[in-house]
Design an enzyme around this catalytic site. Structure first.
Site, short mmCIF file in Angstrom:
data_model
loop_
_atom_site.label_atom_id
_atom_site.label_comp_id
_atom_site.label_asym_id
_atom_site.label_seq_id
_atom_site.Cartn_x
_atom_site.Cartn_y
_atom_site.Cartn_z
N HIS A 323 0.79 -1.09 -0.12
CA HIS A 323 -0.19 -0.12 0.23
C HIS A 323 0.81 1.36 -0.08
O HIS A 323 0.35 2.49 0.17
CB HIS A 323 -1.03 -0.04 1.15
CG HIS A 323 -2.00 -1.10 1.16
ND1 HIS A 323 -3.29 -0.84 0.74
CD2 HIS A 323 -2.13 -2.27 1.67
CE1 HIS A 323 -3.84 -1.92 0.75
NE2 HIS A 323 -3.29 -2.65 1.34
N LYS A 511 -7.81 14.00 4.00
CA LYS A 511 -6.92 12.84 3.99
C LYS A 511 -5.88 12.97 5.38
O LYS A 511 -6.16 14.00 5.97
CB LYS A 511 -6.16 12.59 2.83
CG LYS A 511 -5.41 14.23 2.41
CD LYS A 511 -4.97 14.06 1.17
CE LYS A 511 -5.90 14.22 -0.06
NZ LYS A 511 -6.23 12.97 -0.74
N ARG A 512 -5.09 11.86 5.67
CA ARG A 512 -4.20 12.00 6.78
C ARG A 512 -3.26 13.23 6.31
O ARG A 512 -3.21 13.54 5.02
CB ARG A 512 -3.54 10.98 6.76
CG ARG A 512 -4.41 9.73 7.80
CD ARG A 512 -4.49 10.39 9.06
NE ARG A 512 -3.64 10.33 9.88
CZ ARG A 512 -3.08 9.32 10.84
NH1 ARG A 512 -3.97 8.22 10.94
NH2 ARG A 512 -2.22 9.36 11.68
N LYS A 517 1.34 14.24 0.89
CA LYS A 517 0.23 14.78 0.27
C LYS A 517 -0.19 16.35 0.07
O LYS A 517 -1.15 16.72 -0.50
CB LYS A 517 -1.11 14.53 1.36
CG LYS A 517 -0.92 12.87 1.38
CD LYS A 517 -2.14 12.38 2.74
CE LYS A 517 -1.91 10.87 2.82
NZ LYS A 517 -2.64 10.06 1.79
N THR A 619 -8.23 6.71 -2.14
CA THR A 619 -9.75 6.34 -2.34
C THR A 619 -10.89 7.36 -1.92
O THR A 619 -11.83 7.15 -2.64
CB THR A 619 -9.90 4.87 -1.19
OG1 THR A 619 -9.42 5.23 -0.10
CG2 THR A 619 -9.16 3.78 -1.80
N LYS A 623 -14.34 8.63 -3.62
CA LYS A 623 -15.47 9.01 -3.21
C LYS A 623 -16.15 10.35 -3.58
O LYS A 623 -17.56 10.62 -3.80
CB LYS A 623 -15.37 8.88 -1.46
CG LYS A 623 -15.21 7.52 -1.02
CD LYS A 623 -14.58 7.69 0.19
CE LYS A 623 -13.83 6.10 0.52
NZ LYS A 623 -12.99 6.06 1.79
C1 26W Z 1 4.09 0.43 9.77
C2 26W Z 1 3.93 1.87 9.54
C3 26W Z 1 2.80 2.19 8.58
C4 26W Z 1 1.59 2.44 8.68
C5 26W Z 1 0.76 2.44 7.73
C6 26W Z 1 3.12 1.98 7.20
C7 26W Z 1 2.16 1.97 5.93
C8 26W Z 1 1.02 2.22 6.40
C9 26W Z 1 -0.12 2.26 5.27
C10 26W Z 1 0.39 1.32 4.08
C11 26W Z 1 -0.52 3.80 5.08
C12 26W Z 1 -1.84 3.58 3.97
O1 26W Z 1 -2.98 3.67 4.61
N1 26W Z 1 -1.71 3.60 2.58
C13 26W Z 1 -2.71 3.82 1.83
O2 26W Z 1 -3.31 2.85 1.64
C14 26W Z 1 -4.57 3.15 0.70
C15 26W Z 1 -5.43 1.81 0.34
O3 26W Z 1 -4.61 1.25 -0.49
C16 26W Z 1 -4.31 3.89 -0.68
O4 26W Z 1 -5.20 4.37 -1.33
C17 26W Z 1 -3.31 5.04 -0.34
O5 26W Z 1 -2.82 5.71 -1.31
C18 26W Z 1 -2.04 4.77 0.95
O6 26W Z 1 -1.50 5.70 1.06
#
Ligand code: 26W
Length: 775
Positions: A323, A511-512, A517, A619, A623
């Site tokens: 992701h 978004k976060r 971003k 995503t 929406k």
């Molecule tokens: C372990 C630390 C950590 C925490 C969260 C590493 C990575 C993440 C996630 C992968 C962050 C995340 O939510 N990624 C998002 O995933 C969505 C669903 O696929 C995508 O639409 C977003 O672009 C992506 O940032």
């Protein structure tokens, strides 16, 4: 009165000894939820089952979506009204916020889609006591408080005492107790399951220890066990190198595998070669990847399979979704730390490494590729590499992201196993993100093309027949206005009486909070517009409200600095009578799924402005598109596919492409842009010239330095804000001018809705089922 309504009354009477009219919201909530639960039973699942392993499920508020899917929403509304309540009473019930953002929300959408289409897919995760923190602002600074989501009760979770298992760690052994939540498909025909595990001490209370006056030890044991599932880590994109986080990961994956193996043994006995025909396990990012060596361990240690027997079973069972391409977010665990959590699992990581070494030898791998083809390297375990090696499929979440995985993130692995790499472009459930959150637009659609879109979003294509129908476009605008007014009312209550103007364009970035971003770029563009209005150089500006919603990871200083900066801009602008009929800026507090359900239907412009090559998919972009906002965005993530579907002419695309950024990267000199471009200089200088005040925290100076000086660990302006500034402002003002032609602009908006069909998670889940799971 009917069953459902009678059940509600009965629960109110039995549990609280009251009638509906006497109930408080929490009592009503529990009674209504239980009455809905009563009509359910989990579906009999025959054949192969999908298992979605995820450390996060960001479900949002369950009551309305469950009632919608059960066809009980209208009856509930009537019941509430008859008893003197507003249908919105449950809006005071907290969201289920057991996730950070995109990845957790995607998991929730997938569950909804699978259940709706009768696909046997169950979720497995963690029942955190505290979900993602609540956010509020004090003097414009983010403050966090705990999310005590269980305080209103958990009527949707069924505790499965008899299905508890034990999980062993180096320093403790705990009980894992499942809480099963129904995942109700639209129409109520299929009810799948989300199993969330909670950690508890082995024995409820050790009387022997108590009698031996070891009371303190029993208390201590309870605290240490419960700590494991106490709280969701609020980091988005930066791994917490914390023992407790790895414990959480091992806890829920080990418990989940144990329950699957138990189920398998009951059905098939020890014939484990059949296991991959019974279960497909999808790993949501690297967080659950420790499941791979754990299954290997269970098969070899507890069921005496040889490595050569067990490994193919493991490989055929698991698949991995990536992701994020941000290098710093790829999880790696120090071997030394790993050994303090699950030492019994480590030898199985080594077995995999050894098998990999043998394969590398046999295959004549290029010398230069060898270093990256190591699972254990530099004293660390690389979880993404482990996942690619010991699973049969690896996928990205948008076309461009999947390409970047092959070319930039895991190129050596792609060369070794090209057949394993796939793309599965993300999607969203139209039940929550249109049918539920925008009943007005749903009605508009139903009148024209019927309601088949609720389970077949491609039917929205039929709306293209109305793209040039003035009456339809006028009605579409009227609905947008209604949704804006509803948002204004919500904002007035939740943002200290802020009077949002529904006549303005609503430009939304939700978004976060993360540097990549580029909320800071949006902030700069607002300042640029503000100064231009003040100067008199921008006279034909359509009044706009710029809305932000975002949580910053509590330890992420720059993200918090950006929140403060935007809040200071909001303060500057609201205090300036010269612009008050032109500009509004609001950063809403505690942005979450439920707030998104209010903001998205009210948006005209969807800000999707990440640096090309950084956002895996997005995503929220889908929406907003579905609800008829135009995208103001870069060619990044799924934005690319959005404009492919909706047409570049119906959106506002700007900025450097992935290839252009790559070209630029070695010669990029943001300071030169700053020095040669007075507009850039003016907005960037507000960070340090006293225009805006960060309360002597140094936060603004740090942002300034990150753009112009760089620091030891990155070059200046690593996300190319200044590079894209001009083309961004140009695109934003173009959209702003275009808005004045109401008919043309609403044509663009409706074109986006009409062409959003591809972005249904129904499509995505079907692709996973067919192309990865074999279901
Ligand atoms: C372990 C630390 C950590 C925490 C969260 C590493 C990575 C993440 C996630 C992968 C962050 C995340 O939510 N990624 C998002 O995933 C969505 C669903 O696929 C995508 O639409 C977003 O672009 C992506 O940032």
């Amino acid at each position: 009165m009917n069953q459902f309504e009678q059940q509600i009354d009965q629960y109110l009477d039995l549990d609280y000894g009251i009638t509906a009219r006497q109930a408080i919201v929490e009592q009503l909530y529990n009674a209504v939820s239980k009455a809905a639960m009563k009509s359910l039973s989990f579906s009999e699942q025959s054949g192969k089952k999908g298992c979605y392993f995820s450390a996060e499920f960001l479900l949002g508020r369950l009551i309305y979506s469950n009632l919608l899917n059960l066809g009980l929403l209208e009856r509930c509304r009537t019941y509430l009204n008859q008893n003197g309540f507003d249908a919105g009473v449950f809006e005071s019930i907290d969201d289920d916020a057991l996730g950070n953002g995109g990845l957790g929300r995607l998991a929730a959408c997938f569950l909804d889609s699978a259940a709706t289409h009768g696909i046997p897919l169950n979720g497995f995760g963690i029942r955190y006591k505290y979900g993602l923190f609540h956010q509020y602002f004090q003097d414009g600074f983010q403050k966090e408080t705990a999310d005590d989501w269980l305080k209103a009760g958990d009527p949707w979770g069924i505790r499965g005492e008899s299905e508890a298992v034990t999980v062993k760690f180096a320093d403790q052994t705990v009980r894992a107790i499942p809480y099963d939540m129904p995942v109700i498909g639209y129409g109520g025909n299929t009810v799948n399951r989300l199993r969330l595990w909670q950690a508890e001490p082995l024995s409820a209370f050790d009387f022997e220890q108590f009698n031996l006056q070891k009371y303190d030890e029993a208390v201590e044991e309870r605290i240490r066990a419960e700590e494991i599932t106490a709280v969701l880590y609020p980091n988005d994109d930066t791994p917490a190198g914390k023992q407790l986080r790895l414990k959480q990961q091992y806890f829920f994956t080990s418990a989940s595998l144990q329950s699957l193996v138990k189920e398998f043994l009951q059905k098939h006995g020890e014939s484990f070669s059949h296991f991959p025909k019974e279960f497909a396990i999808q790993l949501n990012d690297t967080h659950p990847v420790i499941a791979i060596p754990e299954l290997l361990r269970i098969l070899m240690e507890e069921h005496q399979l040889s490595f050569d027997e067990a490994f193919p079973i493991v490989r055929d069972t698991f698949a991995y979704t990536n992701h994020t391409i941000m290098a710093e977010a790829l999880e790696k665990w120090e071997v030394s730390l790993f050994l303090t959590v699950a030492p019994q699992v480590y030898p199985y990581v080594v077995l995999l490494q050894n098998a990999l070494n043998r394969e590398i030898k046999e295959r004549n791998i290029e010398q230069q590729d060898k270093a990256a083809l190591q699972i254990i390297s530099g004293g660390q375990i690389h979880m993404a590499r482990l996942a690619v090696y010991a699973s049969h499929a690896t996928n990205g979440v948008a076309k461009i992201h999947s390409e970047l995985l092959k070319s930039n993130v895991l190129p050596e692995w792609y060369r070794m196993y090209p057949e394993r790499f796939q793309n599965k472009t993300n999607g969203i459930t139209q039940r929550r993100w249109l049918a539920l959150c925008n009943q007005e637009l749903s009605g508009f659609i139903n009148e024209r093309i019927g309601n088949g879109w609720v389970t077949d979003l491609n039917q929205l294509k039929r709306l293209t027949a109305y793209l040039d129908d003035s009456a339809s476009l006028a009605q579409f605008r009227e609905i947008k206005r209604q949704k804006k007014i509803q948002l204004c009312n919500h904002v007035r209550i939740h943002e200290y009486g802020f009077e949002l103007n529904p006549d303005f364009i609503f430009d939304v970035q939700i978004k976060r909070l993360h540097e990549y971003k580029r909320q800071l770029l949006n902030a700069f563009s607002i300042l640029d517009i503000y100064f231009a209005i003040k100067d008199g150089t921008l006279t034909d500006f359509t009044p706009t409200a710029f809305l932000f919603g975002a949580k910053a990871a509590p330890g992420y200083r720059r993200a918090k600095g950006i929140i403060k900066f935007i809040n200071e801009i909001a303060r500057l602008i609201s205090a300036d009578p010269e612009v008050k009929d032109k500009l509004q800026v609001l950063f809403v507090q505690n942005y979450n799924v439920s707030y998104a359900e209010k903001l998205i239907p009210a948006a005209d412009v969807s800000e999707q402005i990440s640096t090309a090559g950084t956002e895996a998919s997005g995503t929220g972009n889908m929406k907003l598109m579905l609800n008829g906002a135009v995208t103001l965005g870069t060619l990044d993530g799924a934005n690319i596919e959005i404009v492919e579907q909706a047409g570049e002419e119906n959106n506002y695309i700007f900025g450097a492409t992935v290839d252009e950024i790559a070209q630029l990267s070695n010669t990029y000199h943001p300071k030169a842009l700053y020095e040669s471009n007075p507009r850039i200089r003016r907005v960037v200088d507000t960070l340090i010239d006293g225009t805006l005040d960060d309360g002597d925290t140094g936060l603004f100076r740090e942002l300034y330095d990150s753009l112009l000086k760089g620091v030891s660990w990155h070059k200046p302006d690593q996300y190319y804000l200044l590079q894209d500034f001009e083309s961004y402002c140009e695109a934003k003002l173009r959209a702003n001018r275009d808005y004045r032609n109401a008919e043309e602009f609403s044509h663009k908006c409706l074109a986006n809705t009409a062409r959003a069909g591809y972005f249904s998670s129904d499509r995505t889940v079907r692709e996973y089922a067919q192309e990865i799971w074999g279901i």
